[in-house]
Motif scaffolding. Sequence first.
Motif, PDB file in Angstrom:
ATOM      1  N   ILE A   1      -2.952   3.151 -14.062  1.00 58.50           N
ATOM      2  CA  ILE A   1      -3.708   4.209 -13.383  1.00 58.50           C
ATOM      3  C   ILE A   1      -2.884   5.469 -13.145  1.00 58.50           C
ATOM      4  O   ILE A   1      -3.400   6.463 -12.656  1.00 58.50           O
ATOM      5  N   THR A   2      -1.611   5.409 -13.484  1.00 53.92           N
ATOM      6  CA  THR A   2      -0.784   6.615 -13.473  1.00 53.92           C
ATOM      7  C   THR A   2       0.387   6.356 -14.416  1.00 53.92           C
ATOM      8  O   THR A   2       0.625   5.225 -14.820  1.00 53.92           O
TER       9      THR A   2
ATOM     10  N   GLY B   1     -11.621   4.253  -4.454  1.00 58.41           N
ATOM     11  CA  GLY B   1     -10.946   5.155  -5.374  1.00 58.41           C
ATOM     12  C   GLY B   1      -9.489   4.865  -5.638  1.00 58.41           C
ATOM     13  O   GLY B   1      -8.741   5.780  -6.000  1.00 58.41           O
TER      14      GLY B   1
ATOM     15  N   HIS C   1      -0.341   1.675   9.402  1.00 52.78           N
ATOM     16  CA  HIS C   1       0.923   1.895  10.128  1.00 52.78           C
ATOM     17  C   HIS C   1       1.041   3.311  10.683  1.00 52.78           C
ATOM     18  O   HIS C   1       1.999   3.608  11.403  1.00 52.78           O
TER      19      HIS C   1
ATOM     20  N   PRO D   1       1.682   1.384 -11.663  1.00 51.33           N
ATOM     21  CA  PRO D   1       0.650   0.490 -11.130  1.00 51.33           C
ATOM     22  C   PRO D   1      -0.545   0.327 -12.069  1.00 51.33           C
ATOM     23  O   PRO D   1      -0.883   1.237 -12.820  1.00 51.33           O
TER      24      PRO D   1
ATOM     25  N   MET E   1      -0.588  10.031 -18.773  1.00 54.50           N
ATOM     26  CA  MET E   1      -1.339  11.176 -18.251  1.00 54.50           C
ATOM     27  C   MET E   1      -0.781  12.504 -18.759  1.00 54.50           C
ATOM     28  O   MET E   1      -1.492  13.512 -18.761  1.00 54.50           O
TER      29      MET E   1
ATOM     30  N   MET F   1     -12.487   4.257 -11.563  1.00 53.58           N
ATOM     31  CA  MET F   1     -11.077   4.484 -11.897  1.00 53.58           C
ATOM     32  C   MET F   1     -10.925   4.931 -13.336  1.00 53.58           C
ATOM     33  O   MET F   1     -11.667   4.510 -14.222  1.00 53.58           O
TER      34      MET F   1
ATOM     35  N   ARG G   1      -2.990   3.933   1.101  1.00 56.63           N
ATOM     36  CA  ARG G   1      -1.974   4.814   1.692  1.00 56.63           C
ATOM     37  C   ARG G   1      -1.100   5.472   0.611  1.00 56.63           C
ATOM     38  O   ARG G   1      -0.780   6.667   0.688  1.00 56.63           O
TER      39      ARG G   1
HETATM   40  N1  LIG Z   1      -6.267   6.745 -12.327  1.00 62.08           N
HETATM   41  C1  LIG Z   1      -6.988   6.728 -11.206  1.00 62.08           C
HETATM   42  O1  LIG Z   1      -8.247   6.780 -11.279  1.00 62.08           O
HETATM   43  C2  LIG Z   1      -6.273   6.623  -9.872  1.00 62.08           C
HETATM   44  C3  LIG Z   1      -7.038   6.631  -8.703  1.00 62.08           C
HETATM   45  C4  LIG Z   1      -6.377   6.480  -7.487  1.00 62.08           C
HETATM   46  C5  LIG Z   1      -5.000   6.322  -7.427  1.00 62.08           C
HETATM   47  N2  LIG Z   1      -4.272   6.353  -8.565  1.00 62.08           N
HETATM   48  C6  LIG Z   1      -2.797   6.167  -8.504  1.00 62.08           C
HETATM   49  O2  LIG Z   1      -2.514   4.877  -7.962  1.00 62.08           O
HETATM   50  C7  LIG Z   1      -1.167   4.860  -7.460  1.00 62.08           C
HETATM   51  C8  LIG Z   1      -1.076   4.092  -6.146  1.00 62.08           C
HETATM   52  O3  LIG Z   1      -1.645   2.828  -6.300  1.00 62.08           O
HETATM   53  P1  LIG Z   1      -1.044   1.532  -5.556  1.00 62.08           P
HETATM   54  O4  LIG Z   1      -1.853   0.380  -6.033  1.00 62.08           O
HETATM   55  O5  LIG Z   1       0.437   1.504  -5.768  1.00 62.08           O
HETATM   56  O6  LIG Z   1      -1.266   1.814  -3.993  1.00 62.08           O
HETATM   57  P2  LIG Z   1      -2.594   2.123  -3.086  1.00 62.08           P
HETATM   58  O7  LIG Z   1      -3.645   1.091  -3.310  1.00 62.08           O
HETATM   59  O8  LIG Z   1      -2.947   3.567  -3.205  1.00 62.08           O
HETATM   60  O9  LIG Z   1      -1.974   1.934  -1.619  1.00 62.08           O
HETATM   61  C9  LIG Z   1      -1.551   0.659  -1.227  1.00 62.08           C
HETATM   62  C10 LIG Z   1      -1.305   0.684   0.263  1.00 62.08           C
HETATM   63  O10 LIG Z   1      -2.521   0.952   0.976  1.00 62.08           O
HETATM   64  C11 LIG Z   1      -2.606   0.080   2.116  1.00 62.08           C
HETATM   65  N3  LIG Z   1      -3.675  -0.895   1.846  1.00 62.08           N
HETATM   66  C12 LIG Z   1      -4.408  -1.045   0.728  1.00 62.08           C
HETATM   67  N4  LIG Z   1      -5.305  -2.028   0.860  1.00 62.08           N
HETATM   68  C13 LIG Z   1      -5.149  -2.506   2.106  1.00 62.08           C
HETATM   69  C14 LIG Z   1      -5.787  -3.539   2.851  1.00 62.08           C
HETATM   70  N5  LIG Z   1      -6.797  -4.264   2.345  1.00 62.08           N
HETATM   71  N6  LIG Z   1      -5.350  -3.794   4.097  1.00 62.08           N
HETATM   72  C15 LIG Z   1      -4.340  -3.077   4.624  1.00 62.08           C
HETATM   73  N7  LIG Z   1      -3.691  -2.078   3.978  1.00 62.08           N
HETATM   74  C16 LIG Z   1      -4.108  -1.804   2.741  1.00 62.08           C
HETATM   75  C17 LIG Z   1      -1.222  -0.573   2.253  1.00 62.08           C
HETATM   76  O11 LIG Z   1      -0.422   0.377   2.962  1.00 62.08           O
HETATM   77  P3  LIG Z   1       0.864   0.008   3.827  1.00 62.08           P
HETATM   78  O12 LIG Z   1       1.931  -0.337   2.833  1.00 62.08           O
HETATM   79  O13 LIG Z   1       1.122   1.255   4.599  1.00 62.08           O
HETATM   80  O14 LIG Z   1       0.479  -1.173   4.688  1.00 62.08           O
HETATM   81  C18 LIG Z   1      -0.805  -0.657   0.785  1.00 62.08           C
HETATM   82  O15 LIG Z   1       0.585  -0.770   0.581  1.00 62.08           O
HETATM   83  C19 LIG Z   1      -0.784   6.329  -7.309  1.00 62.08           C
HETATM   84  O16 LIG Z   1       0.123   6.630  -8.353  1.00 62.08           O
HETATM   85  C20 LIG Z   1      -2.092   7.089  -7.533  1.00 62.08           C
HETATM   86  O17 LIG Z   1      -1.907   8.370  -8.050  1.00 62.08           O
HETATM   87  C21 LIG Z   1      -4.885   6.498  -9.777  1.00 62.08           C
END
Ligand SMILES: NC(=O)c1ccc[n+]([C@@H]2O[C@H](COP(=O)([O-])OP(=O)(O)OC[C@H]3O[C@@H](n4cnc5c(N)ncnc54)[C@H](OP(=O)(O)O)[C@@H]3O)[C@@H](O)[C@H]2O)c1
Length: 236
Positions: free
Chosen positions: A18-19, A166, A95, A199, A23, A10, A53
């Motif tokens: 992470i965002t 990732g 989902h 996040p 950036m 990451m 997701r």
């Molecule tokens: N800087 C970096 O290296 C980097 C890398 C990747 C992403 N990002 C950023 O990260 C942000 C999103 O991160 P986030 O933490 O908010 O969300 P996320 O981890 O991308 O997605 C979370 C969703 O994924 C599903 N999920 C994750 N783990 C699960 C598990 N163990 N079991 C069931 N479902 C699971 C669930 O979906 P449902 O709600 O549908 O159940 C959960 O709400 C974005 O802005 C992206 O651009 C940055």
Amino acid sequence: MNRPYVFCHMETSLDGKITGPFMNIGTGDDGWFYEEAFSKHGHYRMQGWLSGRKTTEENFTDHRKPRLDPTASVPAGDYIADDTADKYYISIDTHGVLGWERPTIDYGETHAAVIEILTERTGAAYKAFLRSIGISYLVAGEKELDAPLALSKLKDLFGMETIMLGGGGILNWSFIKQGLCDELSLMLAPAADGSPDTPAVFQAVPGLSDTQPVSFTLTSVEERKSTVWLRYRINS
Ligand SMILES: NC(=O)c1ccc[n+]([C@@H]2O[C@H](COP(=O)([O-])OP(=O)(O)OC[C@H]3O[C@@H](n4cnc5c(N)ncnc54)[C@H](OP(=O)(O)O)[C@@H]3O)[C@@H](O)[C@H]2O)c1
């Protein structure tokens, strides 16, 4: 456990985000983050990377919804459209909400075939939608994701020996808390924005993970143009 080696790679701000606005001023790493995990000359050799997701919606499907036929039916079990790709992009989507338009993605110079991770409760209409586009899916878990099963299927059915975890933070923490991540690789950018709304690299979500702390052992430190690459072993 029969599963691939899993490393979480990451890029974060100095405040662990992470965002967000940081950036916009550039992370200053000159592609180092990409290089170490995706290029032929990088440190890691992975066959696929796994995303949550939300990350997929933000970066690849642009929040599109799938067009579903509610009368569709599909055979039970997994569907493998392509097990010969050089790389795979794997998204959790229990989902069935991601509105894919094609079976592959491009990230930098990396071309990858998409694999969706579903559960038994993901509807037949969504599975039929994935089949119609040629996207492979794996069913792992009845109502909730069975993450160990998903990883063992990726190894057995697609021959994956190493997978990158990732992001985002919700996915990362849920896998770390289940003991399904072997290594953490953090690229710490020389930037921060203090935003309270963006996040972080790890985030607990009720039902998926908790806030019991985890400790890490530092294994390597490198620096390039003020970006610091920290690698850790995750203590069980
Ligand atoms: N800087 C970096 O290296 C980097 C890398 C990747 C992403 N990002 C950023 O990260 C942000 C999103 O991160 P986030 O933490 O908010 O969300 P996320 O981890 O991308 O997605 C979370 C969703 O994924 C599903 N999920 C994750 N783990 C699960 C598990 N163990 N079991 C069931 N479902 C699971 C669930 O979906 P449902 O709600 O549908 O159940 C959960 O709400 C974005 O802005 C992206 O651009 C940055």
